[in-house]
Design a protein around this motif. Structure first.
Motif, PDB file in Angstrom:
ATOM      1  N   SER A 175       0.579  -0.918  -0.075  1.00  0.00           N
ATOM      2  CA  SER A 175      -0.233  -0.116  -0.001  1.00  0.00           C
ATOM      3  C   SER A 175       0.862   1.468   0.168  1.00  0.00           C
ATOM      4  O   SER A 175       0.225   2.330   0.673  1.00  0.00           O
ATOM      5  N   GLY A 176       1.797   1.237  -0.098  1.00  0.00           N
ATOM      6  CA  GLY A 176       2.468   2.655  -1.013  1.00  0.00           C
ATOM      7  C   GLY A 176       2.862   3.012   0.139  1.00  0.00           C
ATOM      8  O   GLY A 176       3.942   2.436   1.383  1.00  0.00           O
ATOM      9  N   HIS A 177       2.826   4.160   0.038  1.00  0.00           N
ATOM     10  CA  HIS A 177       3.558   4.983   1.780  1.00  0.00           C
ATOM     11  C   HIS A 177       2.421   5.774   2.493  1.00  0.00           C
ATOM     12  O   HIS A 177       2.622   6.499   3.305  1.00  0.00           O
ATOM     13  N   GLY A 178       1.032   5.069   2.531  1.00  0.00           N
ATOM     14  CA  GLY A 178       0.202   5.318   3.524  1.00  0.00           C
ATOM     15  C   GLY A 178       0.052   6.821   3.478  1.00  0.00           C
ATOM     16  O   GLY A 178      -0.059   6.960   2.267  1.00  0.00           O
ATOM     17  N   GLY A 179      -0.503   7.980   3.958  1.00  0.00           N
ATOM     18  CA  GLY A 179      -0.577   9.180   4.378  1.00  0.00           C
ATOM     19  C   GLY A 179      -0.395  10.087   5.635  1.00  0.00           C
ATOM     20  O   GLY A 179      -1.158  11.113   5.501  1.00  0.00           O
ATOM     21  N   LEU A 180       1.006  10.072   5.491  1.00  0.00           N
ATOM     22  CA  LEU A 180       1.503  10.250   7.223  1.00  0.00           C
ATOM     23  C   LEU A 180       1.921  11.728   5.709  1.00  0.00           C
ATOM     24  O   LEU A 180       2.517  12.048   4.334  1.00  0.00           O
ATOM     25  N   PRO A 181       2.329  13.073   6.443  1.00  0.00           N
ATOM     26  CA  PRO A 181       2.990  14.038   5.750  1.00  0.00           C
ATOM     27  C   PRO A 181       4.937  14.114   5.926  1.00  0.00           C
ATOM     28  O   PRO A 181       5.391  14.620   5.558  1.00  0.00           O
ATOM     29  N   GLN A 182       4.882  13.239   6.607  1.00  0.00           N
ATOM     30  CA  GLN A 182       6.467  13.307   6.773  1.00  0.00           C
ATOM     31  C   GLN A 182       5.998  11.251   7.320  1.00  0.00           C
ATOM     32  O   GLN A 182       5.982  10.768   8.278  1.00  0.00           O
ATOM     33  N   GLY A 183       7.695  11.202   7.974  1.00  0.00           N
ATOM     34  CA  GLY A 183       8.160   9.784   8.321  1.00  0.00           C
ATOM     35  C   GLY A 183       7.268   8.536   7.124  1.00  0.00           C
ATOM     36  O   GLY A 183       6.722   7.366   7.977  1.00  0.00           O
ATOM     37  N   GLU A 184       6.808   8.958   5.821  1.00  0.00           N
ATOM     38  CA  GLU A 184       6.205   8.125   4.838  1.00  0.00           C
ATOM     39  C   GLU A 184       6.971   6.626   4.495  1.00  0.00           C
ATOM     40  O   GLU A 184       6.464   5.838   3.526  1.00  0.00           O
ATOM     41  N   ASP A 185       8.325   7.054   4.835  1.00  0.00           N
ATOM     42  CA  ASP A 185       9.232   6.262   3.929  1.00  0.00           C
ATOM     43  C   ASP A 185       9.244   5.146   5.009  1.00  0.00           C
ATOM     44  O   ASP A 185       9.761   4.174   4.935  1.00  0.00           O
ATOM     45  N   PHE A 186       9.232   5.394   6.352  1.00  0.00           N
ATOM     46  CA  PHE A 186       9.894   4.813   7.778  1.00  0.00           C
ATOM     47  C   PHE A 186       8.396   3.517   7.388  1.00  0.00           C
ATOM     48  O   PHE A 186       8.682   2.421   7.798  1.00  0.00           O
ATOM     49  N   LEU A 187       7.453   3.647   7.361  1.00  0.00           N
ATOM     50  CA  LEU A 187       6.273   3.093   6.583  1.00  0.00           C
ATOM     51  C   LEU A 187       6.148   2.399   5.785  1.00  0.00           C
ATOM     52  O   LEU A 187       5.707   1.035   6.095  1.00  0.00           O
ATOM     53  N   PHE A 188       5.970   2.771   4.888  1.00  0.00           N
ATOM     54  CA  PHE A 188       6.695   2.092   3.543  1.00  0.00           C
ATOM     55  C   PHE A 188       7.856   0.777   3.815  1.00  0.00           C
ATOM     56  O   PHE A 188       7.266   0.017   3.603  1.00  0.00           O
ATOM     57  N   VAL A 189       8.770   0.735   4.554  1.00  0.00           N
ATOM     58  CA  VAL A 189       9.992  -0.058   5.075  1.00  0.00           C
ATOM     59  C   VAL A 189       9.735  -0.865   5.594  1.00  0.00           C
ATOM     60  O   VAL A 189       9.685  -1.970   5.193  1.00  0.00           O
ATOM     61  N   GLY A 190       8.659  -0.164   6.305  1.00  0.00           N
ATOM     62  CA  GLY A 190       8.367  -1.810   7.462  1.00  0.00           C
ATOM     63  C   GLY A 190       7.642  -2.682   6.541  1.00  0.00           C
ATOM     64  O   GLY A 190       7.255  -3.845   7.170  1.00  0.00           O
TER      65      GLY A 190
END
Length: 254
Positions: A175-190
């Motif tokens: 699901s890609g990078h979610g909807g965070l305004p920042q830290g979305e890359d951490f979410l993606f990697v996890g």
């Protein structure tokens, strides 16, 4: 007639004037790659008329004209345009060493992995580089194991998203990078590394440019950094726990 690209590079950009020279250098570094590639340049509320001519005229570059949606949404929407079997995320002010695609792509195919990363190096204004050895050690990693190298949300992240290439279907499943305004890359990697086995190679495959106008140096980022990191850490932690609790099966990728 040329075939489909192996790697789709996705880059969000606001085409800020001070970053345009970096964007052109980034584009030049793509031309040094030996693996077939395409670039989806996702304009985050930017005027398409500001795209440098060298990119606008390149048939391998797709310009996606979006309203201002933020980096996470721009990356996600750009994924709809991807034709490559592998996805590489990158920022508009960075660059790739000449063998960045080939070394990871060939390793991924030879070992049937869902993702393969290399080290990142800071690119200094002097032209010198400084390797960042991330907490995740070199070698093969089972699905979910990368998150064990991020013990708490306050620690150094285990792996950066721009360090890796990943199979497109795996990126879509995450699901890609979610909807965070920042830290979305951490979410993606996890999420991504929880779904499939992968590997980290002890070779530099990404150049992270250090300069005064980096968006990560903005004061605004400090306001949400703790909350964003906590959300991403908790998401990766819970996904790993749930997958391992229910006879863990990482994705089988043909």
């Amino acid at each position: 007639m040329p075939g489909l690209p192996q790697i789709t590079v996705i880059t969000p950009t606001r085409l800020l004037p001070n970053r345009l020279p970096f964007l052109e250098q980034f584009h030049q570094s793509l031309h040094a790659q030996s693996v077939e590639w395409e670039l989806v340049l996702a304009l985050d509320g930017a005027d398409p008329g500001r795209v440098p001519r060298s990119l606008a005229r390149d048939p391998r570059v797709t310009i996606l004209d979006l309203p201002k949606v933020g980096a996470a949404a721009a990356r996600n929407l750009a994924l709809n345009q991807a034709r490559g079997r592998w996805i590489q995320y990158a920022d508009d002010d960075d660059a790739f060493p000449a063998d960045a695609f080939a070394v990871r792509h060939s390793y991924a195919l030879d070992h049937e992995l869902g993702w393969v990363a290399g080290w990142s190096a800071d690119l200094l204004s002097t032209g010198e580089t400084r390797v960042w050895r991330c907490p995740t050690p070199p070698g093969r990693h089972a699905a979910g194991d990368v998150w064990t190298y991020w013990p708490t949300a306050h620690d150094t992240i285990p792996l950066g998203q721009t360090q890796l290439i990943a199979r497109r279907e795996l990126v879509e499943a995450a699901s890609g990078h979610g909807g965070l305004p920042q830290g979305e890359d951490f979410l993606f990697v996890g999420t991504l590394t929880a779904l499939s086995a992968g590997a980290l190679l002890p070779v530099v495959t990404y150049l992270y440019r250090q300069h005064e106008e980096q968006m990560s140096r903005s004061r605004e980022r400090d306001r949400l950094e703790t909350a964003a990191r906590h959300f991403a850490w908790q998401s990766g932690h819970q996904l790993r726990r749930l997958l391992q609790a229910h006879p863990a099966r990482s994705l089988t990728l043909a």
